[in-house]
Design an enzyme around this catalytic site. Structure first.
Site, PDB file in Angstrom:
ATOM      1  N   LEU A  75      70.515  36.090  -5.694  1.00 29.85           N
ATOM      2  CA  LEU A  75      71.142  37.087  -4.823  1.00 29.85           C
ATOM      3  C   LEU A  75      70.487  37.122  -3.447  1.00 29.85           C
ATOM      4  O   LEU A  75      71.032  37.696  -2.510  1.00 29.85           O
ATOM      5  CB  LEU A  75      70.974  38.489  -5.417  1.00 29.85           C
ATOM      6  CG  LEU A  75      72.008  39.019  -6.375  1.00 29.85           C
ATOM      7  CD1 LEU A  75      71.855  40.532  -6.481  1.00 29.85           C
ATOM      8  CD2 LEU A  75      73.416  38.671  -5.927  1.00 29.85           C
ATOM      9  N   SER A  76      69.303  36.558  -3.338  1.00 32.02           N
ATOM     10  CA  SER A  76      68.508  36.692  -2.123  1.00 32.02           C
ATOM     11  C   SER A  76      68.654  35.447  -1.244  1.00 32.02           C
ATOM     12  O   SER A  76      68.228  34.358  -1.625  1.00 32.02           O
ATOM     13  CB  SER A  76      67.039  36.904  -2.514  1.00 32.02           C
ATOM     14  OG  SER A  76      66.153  36.536  -1.488  1.00 32.02           O
ATOM     15  N   PRO A  77      69.279  35.592  -0.057  1.00 30.01           N
ATOM     16  CA  PRO A  77      69.482  34.429   0.805  1.00 30.01           C
ATOM     17  C   PRO A  77      68.170  33.805   1.278  1.00 30.01           C
ATOM     18  O   PRO A  77      68.037  32.577   1.314  1.00 30.01           O
ATOM     19  CB  PRO A  77      70.280  34.983   1.985  1.00 30.01           C
ATOM     20  CG  PRO A  77      70.022  36.455   1.989  1.00 30.01           C
ATOM     21  CD  PRO A  77      69.776  36.850   0.575  1.00 30.01           C
TER      22      PRO A  77
END
Lengths: 258, 214
Positions: free
Chosen positions: B15-17
Site C-alpha cells: 500500500l505504501s508507494p
C-alpha cells in the site's frame, strides 16, 4: 554569456533543524551550480496552523526518530547540529517570532548579512560550537570531533543551549555574525514595525501557497516550471531537476574554495 | 574470503508507494553492495495504530504534495509508479491485509518468489504496467489457501511488531546491522545516508551496474 542562473527560494525557520541542513547544502552549492539562492525567512508555526499539520516531535516515536536521524545527519552533512536539552521548551513553547522578524528586517535592510546571521541563530539553538570557529574550519565537523578541549578557550561552549527570544540574544547573534552594535540595534528597532511584521506574514503565506505543510521547502524555478520540494532530503532530486551534478551533502569544491 | 555481507531488513507494505521506491533501490544495490537484503512484509495499518500516527494522505496539503513528489520520483528513480485513480478507496478503505498475508505466506513457503510477487502487487496498485510474476496457478492456489492460517497471521503480526520495536511510525523502514550497531532509517530518501553508514558508494537511485547486468 552562459545560461541565466536558476532561481531557488529557500523558505526556512531557525526553529527547524532540517531547515539548517537544507540551508547549508544550498549555501555550499550556490557557488557550484548555476543558481541564484534567495533566502526566505518564514514562520513554521504559521505554516503548521494554516495547513492543519502538527510538529512531528509531538508524536513520541517521531521525536525519538528525529533525535537519531539528526545524530546521523550531523556526521553525513558535516554540520555541528545537536538537539537542545530543553527541546520541547525551546521549540514548542518559546518559538521564533522575534528571531524570524529580525531576519525579515535584515532581508529588507541588509540582505548581504542574512546568511551569516541566520547561521548564527541556528548555532544558538542547535549547536554548542561557535560559528566563527566552525567557519574557519571550512564548515565541516572534522576539528570538533577530534580536538581535545583546551582549558582556557573552550571550542565547545560549556553553557547550555542559547536563547533566541530575548533582544540581547538576537543582538549577540548578529554581532557574532559580524554586524556592528549600531547596525544590529537599528535592525532590532524595526522588528515590530508593520512593514516587517507584514513581510514575515507574506513570506509565510507565500510558502503556504506553494503548498507547504512544514519547513524547509525549496522552490525551484526551472524552464518555466515551478517545483516545490519539502525537506532536506530532496537535494539529489533538485540536482536532477536542475540538470546539475549531485556530489553529496559535502561537495569537494566547498573544501577546495578555502 | 571477503568481509561478511551486512544484513539489511526492509519492512514494507504494498500500500505504501515509498516502500516500492526503497524496495527497487535496494534490489538494484543488492548485487553491487556487500549486503544481504531480507524482505519483511508488514502491515502499515498496524504500525499507524501502534504508533499513534496517521497516514499523511489524510492531510490535504500532504496528499497534494505526495502526488507531485511521486510524479518527480517516477522519473528520477525510473520506476513506473502512478497514483491510482481511486486512491482513497484503494489505500484507506480496501487496505492490504490479504496481499500482505499472501506475501507473508510466500516468505515462509517460497521466499525466492517474494521479490517478484511483491513487485507484481505494487504494479497492480501503483502502475498501469502490470507484468506476470511467473508463478504457476498451482503455486498461487496453494499460497492462497494458506493466507488465513494462524501461522501466517501470526508471522505478519510479529513482523509488524518487530518494525514497531525498531521505532517505526510508518513505512518503509530499512534496518541496517553494521559493526554491531543497528540503524533504523525511515523513508526512501535515506539511501545515500545508508550508503554512508555501510561505507559503500552511492551512485543514485539508478546505479550504472544495474543497467550493465541486463
Amino acid at each position: 554569456m552562459g545560461p541565466l542562473p536558476r532561481s531557488l527560494e529557500l523558505f526556512y525557520d531557525v526553529l527547524s533543524p532540517y531547515s539548517w541542513l537544507s540551508f547549508e547544502v544550498l549555501c555550499r552549492y550556490q557557488n557550484i551550480w548555476n543558481i541564484k539562492l534567495q533566502l526566505r525567512p518564514s514562520l513554521i508555526a504559521g505554516i503548521m496552523k494554516d495547513s492543519g499539520n502538527k510538529p512531528p516531535a509531538l508524536l513520541p516515536r517521531k521525536a525519538q526518530y528525529l533525535r537519531q536521524d539528526i545524530k546521523l545527519l550531523r556526521q553525513h552533512f558535516q554540520i555541528p547540529i545537536q538537539f537542545p536539552k530543553d527541546f520541547i521548551s525551546v521549540i514548542l513553547e518559546k518559538g521564533s517570532m522575534s528571531a524570524m522578524r529580525f531576519l525579515t528586517a535584515l532581508s529588507l535592510e541588509h540582505p548581504e548579512m542574512l546568511e551569516k546571521v541566520s547561521r548564527e541563530l541556528w548555532m544558538r539553538v542547535w549547536s554548542r560550537v561557535r560559528a566563527g570557529l566552525w567557519e574557519s574550519s571550512g564548515r565541516t565537523l572534522g576539528d570538533f570531533l577530534t580536538l581535545p578541549r583546551p582549558p582556557s578557550r573552550a571550542i565547545i561552549l560549556p553553557s547550555p543551549d542559547e536563547d533566541i527570544t530575548e533582544p540581547q540574544s538576537i543582538l549577540a547573534a548578529a554581532e557574532k555574525a559580524g554586524m556592528t552594535i549600531e547596525q544590529a540595534q537599528g535592525i532590532l528597532e524595526k522588528i515590530s514595525t508593520p512593514k516587517v511584521r507584514n513581510q514575515l506574514k507574506e513570506t509565510t503565506e507565500a510558502a503556504c501557497r506553494y503548498g507547504a505543510f512544514g519547513l524547509p521547502i525549496t522552490v525551484a524555478h526551472v524552464d518555466g516550471q515551478t517545483h516545490m520540494l519539502f525537506g532536506s532530503d530532496r537535494m539529489e532530486l533538485l540536482a536532477y531537476l536542475l540538470g546539475e551534478k549531485w556530489m553529496g551533502p559535502v561537495p569537494p569544491a566547498m573544501n577546495a574554495r578555502l
